[in-house]
Scaffold this active site. Structure first.
Site, short mmCIF file in Angstrom:
data_model
loop_
_atom_site.label_atom_id
_atom_site.label_comp_id
_atom_site.label_asym_id
_atom_site.label_seq_id
_atom_site.Cartn_x
_atom_site.Cartn_y
_atom_site.Cartn_z
N ASP A 65 6.35 -1.80 0.93
CA ASP A 65 5.64 -2.92 0.30
C ASP A 65 5.15 -2.44 -1.07
O ASP A 65 4.17 -2.96 -1.61
CB ASP A 65 4.46 -3.33 1.20
CG ASP A 65 3.94 -4.74 0.92
OD1 ASP A 65 4.70 -5.57 0.38
OD2 ASP A 65 2.76 -5.01 1.24
N LYS A 87 9.34 -7.50 -4.85
CA LYS A 87 8.25 -8.19 -5.55
C LYS A 87 8.71 -8.52 -6.96
O LYS A 87 9.25 -7.66 -7.64
CB LYS A 87 7.02 -7.28 -5.59
CG LYS A 87 6.43 -7.06 -4.20
CD LYS A 87 5.32 -6.04 -4.22
CE LYS A 87 4.82 -5.76 -2.83
NZ LYS A 87 3.74 -6.64 -2.42
N ASP A 141 1.37 6.54 -0.29
CA ASP A 141 0.89 5.70 -1.40
C ASP A 141 0.21 6.62 -2.40
O ASP A 141 -0.28 7.69 -2.04
CB ASP A 141 -0.10 4.63 -0.89
CG ASP A 141 -0.20 3.43 -1.84
OD1 ASP A 141 -0.62 3.65 -3.02
OD2 ASP A 141 0.12 2.32 -1.44
N PRO A 177 -3.98 -0.65 1.13
CA PRO A 177 -5.02 0.03 1.91
C PRO A 177 -4.70 0.24 3.40
O PRO A 177 -5.45 0.90 4.09
CB PRO A 177 -6.22 -0.91 1.75
CG PRO A 177 -5.61 -2.27 1.56
CD PRO A 177 -4.33 -2.05 0.80
N GLY A 178 -3.59 -0.36 3.91
CA GLY A 178 -3.22 0.03 5.26
C GLY A 178 -2.94 -1.09 6.25
O GLY A 178 -2.87 -0.84 7.45
N GLY A 179 -2.74 -2.32 5.75
CA GLY A 179 -2.44 -3.42 6.68
C GLY A 179 -1.17 -3.16 7.48
O GLY A 179 -1.14 -3.31 8.71
#
Ligand SMILES: C[S@@+](CC[C@H](N)C(=O)[O-])C[C@H]1O[C@@H](n2cnc3c(N)ncnc32)[C@H](O)[C@@H]1O
Length: 299
Positions: A233, A262, A195, A177-179
């Site tokens: 990410d 990941k 995204d 969401p944009g961190g």
């Protein structure tokens, strides 16, 4: 203990560190001892260089021995908690205040010690991480960022010792969401966020953020043009990230990379080794990583 190095595994990832190091010369809680000089080990959150074994008759003697080596010490305790606290009380206070993002990582040497048994200390005056037991801590922002993923990028940029700057371009892949986009935009750089899912509205509305909804894997580097920072990410298999990174490296269009590998289920050590083998790059488990590693290549 000459010729040994001690590796402190990231919490919960002792098995991954064991797999990375191969044969061990000892194991004390999360602290794994291996023969030979320092080797890069991604799952170690801190590495103790040239540790020495000290036989001491009392806590006072232990404190004197450590202070004779240097000022700043941090304990790793896997047992003997009271004995550790008593020794810490006799050593100079070490401030481990959380950093305000933007402040440089501490530069004062920070040694580590552990009681192996009641009369034996393992102590290393020099460690790979500037943070106590490798645990970087920050004064958090609980209002502006849409999630806690921003802490990973704060930690990576602090360890990199370099930040995006106004006038530079950042590409943030898997941005929702944009961190991370919030961190990058906060530096004054221009951010292109990609995204399949949308960004949180407050992040999408930032003046230096451009959103592109779609897959990070469908992007051709030439379509984006030169970027100073390529950040990813994206949730994907590490192998797929490797192919994406290779495409960008071959294009010559990205200068600095910060990417999260990941893992789902078993750790893909083979692909992790591929990333680690890129000359000049670092692969590490950040204190804010979960079953993930962060790969950085600074141009
Ligand atoms: C861990 S989240 C990213 C969090 C983000 N860095 C932040 O700070 O808010 C992983 C993201 O990868 C995105 N993702 C998964 N597959 C993708 C793809 N093929 N292309 C772009 N994004 C993808 C997901 O939609 C998800 O938002």
């Amino acid at each position: 203990m000459s010729g040994l190095t001690a590796y402190l595994a990231a919490e919960g990832f002792e098995a991954d560190l064991r797999a990375e190091l191969g044969s061990l010369a000892g194991e004390y809680g999360r602290l794994l001892l291996a023969d030979g000089p320092f080797r890069p080990a991604a799952w170690a959150q801190n590495v103790w260089l040239d540790p020495v074994r000290l036989e001491v008759a009392s806590i006072g003697e232990a404190a004197r021995a450590l202070k004779a080596m240097q000022r700043n010490w941090w304990p790793y305790q896997f047992h003997l908690h009271r004995r550790t606290a008593l020794l810490v009380d006799k050593l100079p206070k070490v401030s481990a205040r959380p950093l305000v993002f933007g402040q440089p990582a501490p530069t004062a040497p920070l040694g580590s010690f552990a009681w192996l048994d009641e009369h034996t200390l393992l102590a290393a005056p020099t460690c790979s991480s500037p943070f106590p037991n490798g645990e970087a801590a920050f004064v958090e922002d609980r209002e502006a960022p849409p999630n806690r993923a921003y802490l990973k990028l704060w930690e990576a940029l602090t360890l990199a010792g370099r930040m995006p700057e106004p006038g530079q371009t950042c590409l943030d892949l898997g941005a929702s969401p944009g961190g991370w986009t919030w961190v990058l935009a906060g530096t004054g750089a221009r951010v292109i966020s990609v995204d399949k899912a949308p960004l949180a509205p407050a992040i999408a509305a930032l003046p230096n953020v451009e959103c592109r909804q779609g897959s990070a894997f469908g992007l051709e580097p030439a379509e984006i043009g030169p970027v100073d920072w390529l950040c990813s990410d994206v949730i994907c298999y590490p192998e797929r990230l490797w192919r994406l990174v290779e495409r960008w490296r071959q294009s010559g269009l990205a200068r600095n990379f910060i990417c999260t590998l990941k893992f789902q289920g078993d750790t893909d050590h083979a692909t992790a080794r591929l990333f680690a083998s890129v000359p000049g790059s670092r692969l590490l488990h950040l204190a804010h990583n979960k079953h993930e590693l962060t790969w950085m290549l600074l141009g």
